[in-house]
Design a protein around this motif. Structure first.
Motif, mmCIF file in Angstrom:
data_model
loop_
_atom_site.group_PDB
_atom_site.id
_atom_site.type_symbol
_atom_site.label_atom_id
_atom_site.label_comp_id
_atom_site.label_asym_id
_atom_site.label_seq_id
_atom_site.Cartn_x
_atom_site.Cartn_y
_atom_site.Cartn_z
ATOM 1 N N LEU A 83 0.855 -1.083 -0.048
ATOM 2 C CA LEU A 83 0.035 0.084 -0.038
ATOM 3 C C LEU A 83 0.895 1.197 -0.044
ATOM 4 O O LEU A 83 1.859 1.461 0.658
ATOM 5 C CB LEU A 83 -0.880 0.055 1.219
ATOM 6 N N ILE A 84 0.512 2.211 -0.888
ATOM 7 C CA ILE A 84 1.218 3.615 -0.671
ATOM 8 C C ILE A 84 0.763 4.466 0.291
ATOM 9 O O ILE A 84 -0.444 4.820 0.401
ATOM 10 C CB ILE A 84 1.185 4.284 -2.148
ATOM 11 N N VAL A 85 1.309 4.626 1.500
ATOM 12 C CA VAL A 85 0.675 5.193 2.515
ATOM 13 C C VAL A 85 1.823 6.399 2.617
ATOM 14 O O VAL A 85 3.002 6.335 3.213
ATOM 15 C CB VAL A 85 0.873 4.542 3.814
ATOM 16 N N GLY A 86 1.177 7.557 2.400
ATOM 17 C CA GLY A 86 1.774 8.764 2.556
ATOM 18 C C GLY A 86 3.217 9.072 2.008
ATOM 19 O O GLY A 86 3.935 9.497 2.597
ATOM 20 N N GLY A 87 3.449 8.202 0.811
ATOM 21 C CA GLY A 87 4.506 8.503 -0.037
ATOM 22 C C GLY A 87 5.744 7.589 0.835
ATOM 23 O O GLY A 87 6.806 7.992 0.320
ATOM 24 N N MET A 88 5.208 6.795 1.657
ATOM 25 C CA MET A 88 6.537 5.945 2.182
ATOM 26 C C MET A 88 6.941 4.871 1.547
ATOM 27 O O MET A 88 6.007 4.201 0.726
ATOM 28 C CB MET A 88 5.903 5.489 3.680
ATOM 29 N N GLU B 76 0.998 14.173 -2.015
ATOM 30 C CA GLU B 76 1.923 12.981 -2.442
ATOM 31 C C GLU B 76 2.512 12.390 -1.056
ATOM 32 O O GLU B 76 2.513 11.085 -0.886
ATOM 33 C CB GLU B 76 2.969 13.171 -3.237
ATOM 34 N N ARG B 77 2.876 13.344 -0.060
ATOM 35 C CA ARG B 77 3.270 12.783 1.287
ATOM 36 C C ARG B 77 2.109 13.317 2.133
ATOM 37 O O ARG B 77 2.328 13.799 3.202
ATOM 38 C CB ARG B 77 4.476 13.575 1.613
ATOM 39 N N ALA B 78 0.890 12.420 2.075
ATOM 40 C CA ALA B 78 -0.493 12.729 2.638
ATOM 41 C C ALA B 78 -0.224 12.685 4.214
ATOM 42 O O ALA B 78 0.117 11.405 4.803
ATOM 43 C CB ALA B 78 -1.470 11.991 2.165
ATOM 44 N N GLU B 81 -2.791 10.086 5.461
ATOM 45 C CA GLU B 81 -2.676 8.553 5.434
ATOM 46 C C GLU B 81 -1.609 7.917 6.456
ATOM 47 O O GLU B 81 -1.895 6.767 6.905
ATOM 48 C CB GLU B 81 -1.905 8.293 4.081
ATOM 49 N N GLN B 82 -0.498 8.627 6.986
ATOM 50 C CA GLN B 82 0.360 8.064 7.809
ATOM 51 C C GLN B 82 -0.305 7.967 9.181
ATOM 52 O O GLN B 82 0.361 7.262 10.058
ATOM 53 C CB GLN B 82 1.487 9.384 7.760
ATOM 54 N N HIS B 91 -2.987 5.812 -1.017
ATOM 55 C CA HIS B 91 -2.758 6.261 -2.362
ATOM 56 C C HIS B 91 -2.895 5.027 -3.448
ATOM 57 O O HIS B 91 -2.625 3.836 -3.068
ATOM 58 C CB HIS B 91 -1.282 6.822 -2.674
#
Lengths: 180, 283
Positions: A83-88, B76-78, B81-82, B91
């Motif tokens: 999963l793409i989480v916060g661009g991590m 992009e660096r939401a 989400e974190q 995403h």
């Protein structure tokens, strides 16, 4: 049918057993043991017992735990369900560290426990020395050295001679029932 | 997406278009006063007068209004989400910040962590309950089972989920329209494998409704798309860009003519530095 397990020498005090252990060791025997009702300080040194191998089990357990923790997170985050989480990144060694750390401690503790039981051959419900009629004194107020018959240098008269030089209370032959 | 603040007139058409496209419930004055409005795109207004000292002591008599439509930026660096403990907002591979309503457990951490405050929480079953029966919960009438309620539910856009109580929602960049365009392109492409959706074949709801065409939406990976060209503009900036959220929605800054010879000239503060220089030194 019974066979000889070894020859036992009974002593009355801790210093006597300490001196006896030193003598038996210097005589070159390898398969022998000391029975005391309480831990005698320095006796392991006098017997020439090497450092315990339990830490090896601890280390292997800890290593397995760390690898397991990292692998779980890597498998789930990178392989099974990315999963793409916060661009991590899907996997990084930093954020699963608490998981790996906790598993390190858990499996290291399990390793220690298993290692201790394995190396001490626990649980041990029977030992030939239990056949000795004064065995219960060995958990109370007497001390004993047993040289096993399986020792390469074992010779009944020589062992009796060695024990006699140590002035024990008594010298007995321990027998055990042969397995059917 | 880019939003040109120079051409935006603040007509609110985007807000209404979004409301009808995305089945956004009308929650009523009482809920709005509690800060529970559900609109996915809102119109921020900033007031300023020419006199910064007057601004401090009284309401400006002749204020200038700056308008800014704000929807989910799809960062992009939401930050949202974190903090989600169940990964309900993540995403997808085309760069959208998508909500999985079924996965959401309603912690509202994401709304707290959103610097743009664009996430909306369903405090009640806004669709299932009448507006005066929100607080009755299951004791209230189930609107989906009344005749009027069934008629009302027919107003809903069938392509968009009707959300229930306890889930977070936000702008999806009209993902239903994007997917429809992709499917249509795949049908058209057939064996040619040319499945890349051409620029401009679909519009998102707010973009379609905008009379001044201030909103541009498209594929930013294509340098020839209208949105890429718009983002290449010198006026392009990110709202709260210093937070390093890398928003997908950027704004084209508003320009004013500072020429004192102009008849409608006012000594406005045009930048933070100018604004500071105008402040009385004693403060």
């Amino acid at each position: 049918m019974s066979k000889t397990y070894g020859i036992l020498a009974l002593f009355e005090s801790a210093p006597a057993i300490y001196q006896a252990a030193k003598k038996v060791r210097s005589a070159g025997y390898t398969k022998w043991d000391v029975f005391t009702p309480f831990p005698v300080h320095g006796l392991d040194g006098a017997m020439g017992i090497k450092r315990s191998k339990v830490p090896v089990f601890t280390f292997i357990g800890g290593l397995m735990g760390f690898t397991l923790g990292m692998t779980i997170v890597w498998y789930m985050g990178y392989l099974d369900y990315p999963l793409i989480v916060g661009g991590m990144p899907y996997y990084s060694p930093v954020f699963p560290f608490p998981v790996a750390y906790e598993l390190t401690i858990l499996l290291a503790a399990f390793g220690t426990l298993i290692g201790m039981f394995t190396l001490n051959k626990l649980p041990m419900h029977y030992h030939p020395v239990m056949n000795y009629e004064k065995f219960r004194h060995l958990t109370d107020d007497k001390f004993a050295v047993v040289i096993e018959a399986e020792d390469e240098l074992f010779n009944e008269s020589e062992v009796r001679e060695l024990f006699a030089g140590l002035h024990p209370t008594e010298i007995t032959v321990i027998t055990e029932e042969e397995k059917a | 997406m880019t939003i040109d603040l120079n051409t935006c007139t603040g007509c609110n058409a985007c807000v209404v278009a979004c409301q009808s496209e995305n089945n956004i419930p009308i929650v009523g004055k009482d809920q709005i006063m509690r800060g529970r409005e559900m609109s996915w795109i809102r119109l921020d207004r900033y007031y300023s007068s020419g006199d910064p000292i007057e601004n401090r002591t009284s309401l400006p008599s002749d204020p200038q209004t700056s308008l800014m439509p704000v929807a989910c930026m799809h960062c992009e660096r939401a930050p949202c989400e974190q903090v989600c403990p169940v990964n309900a907002t993540v995403h997808d591979e085309q760069g959208l910040n998508v909500m999985a309503y079924n996965r959401c457990v309603g912690t509202r951490y994401c709304a707290n962590n959103c610097p743009y405050k664009v996430r909306r929480f369903n405090f009640f079953d806004y669709n299932k309950r009448a507006r005066d029966q929100f607080y009755l919960g299951p004791l209230g009438v189930n609107q989906f089972k009344t005749e009027g309620g069934i008629l009302k539910s027919m107003q809903r856009n069938p392509d968009v989920t009707v959300r229930m109580r306890g889930v977070m929602e936000k702008c999806t960049y009209c993902v239903q329209r994007i997917e429809q365009a992709k499917i249509a392109q795949k049908v058209k492409a057939r064996d040619s494998n040319d499945i890349h959706v051409p620029d401009g074949v679909f519009k998102v709801a707010c973009q379609a409704a905008c009379p001044s065409e201030a909103i541009v939406f498209g594929d930013i990976s294509n340098p020839e798309s209208a949105v890429s060209k718009s983002k290449a503009n010198d006026r392009d900036y990110s709202l709260l860009g210093y937070l390093n959220t890398r928003p997908r929605t950027t704004y084209l800054g508003r320009l004013r003519n500072p020429n004192p010879q102009m008849p409608d000239y006012k000594p406005d503060a045009l930048s933070r530095m100018e604004y500071k220089a105008m402040q009385p030194q004693s403060l």
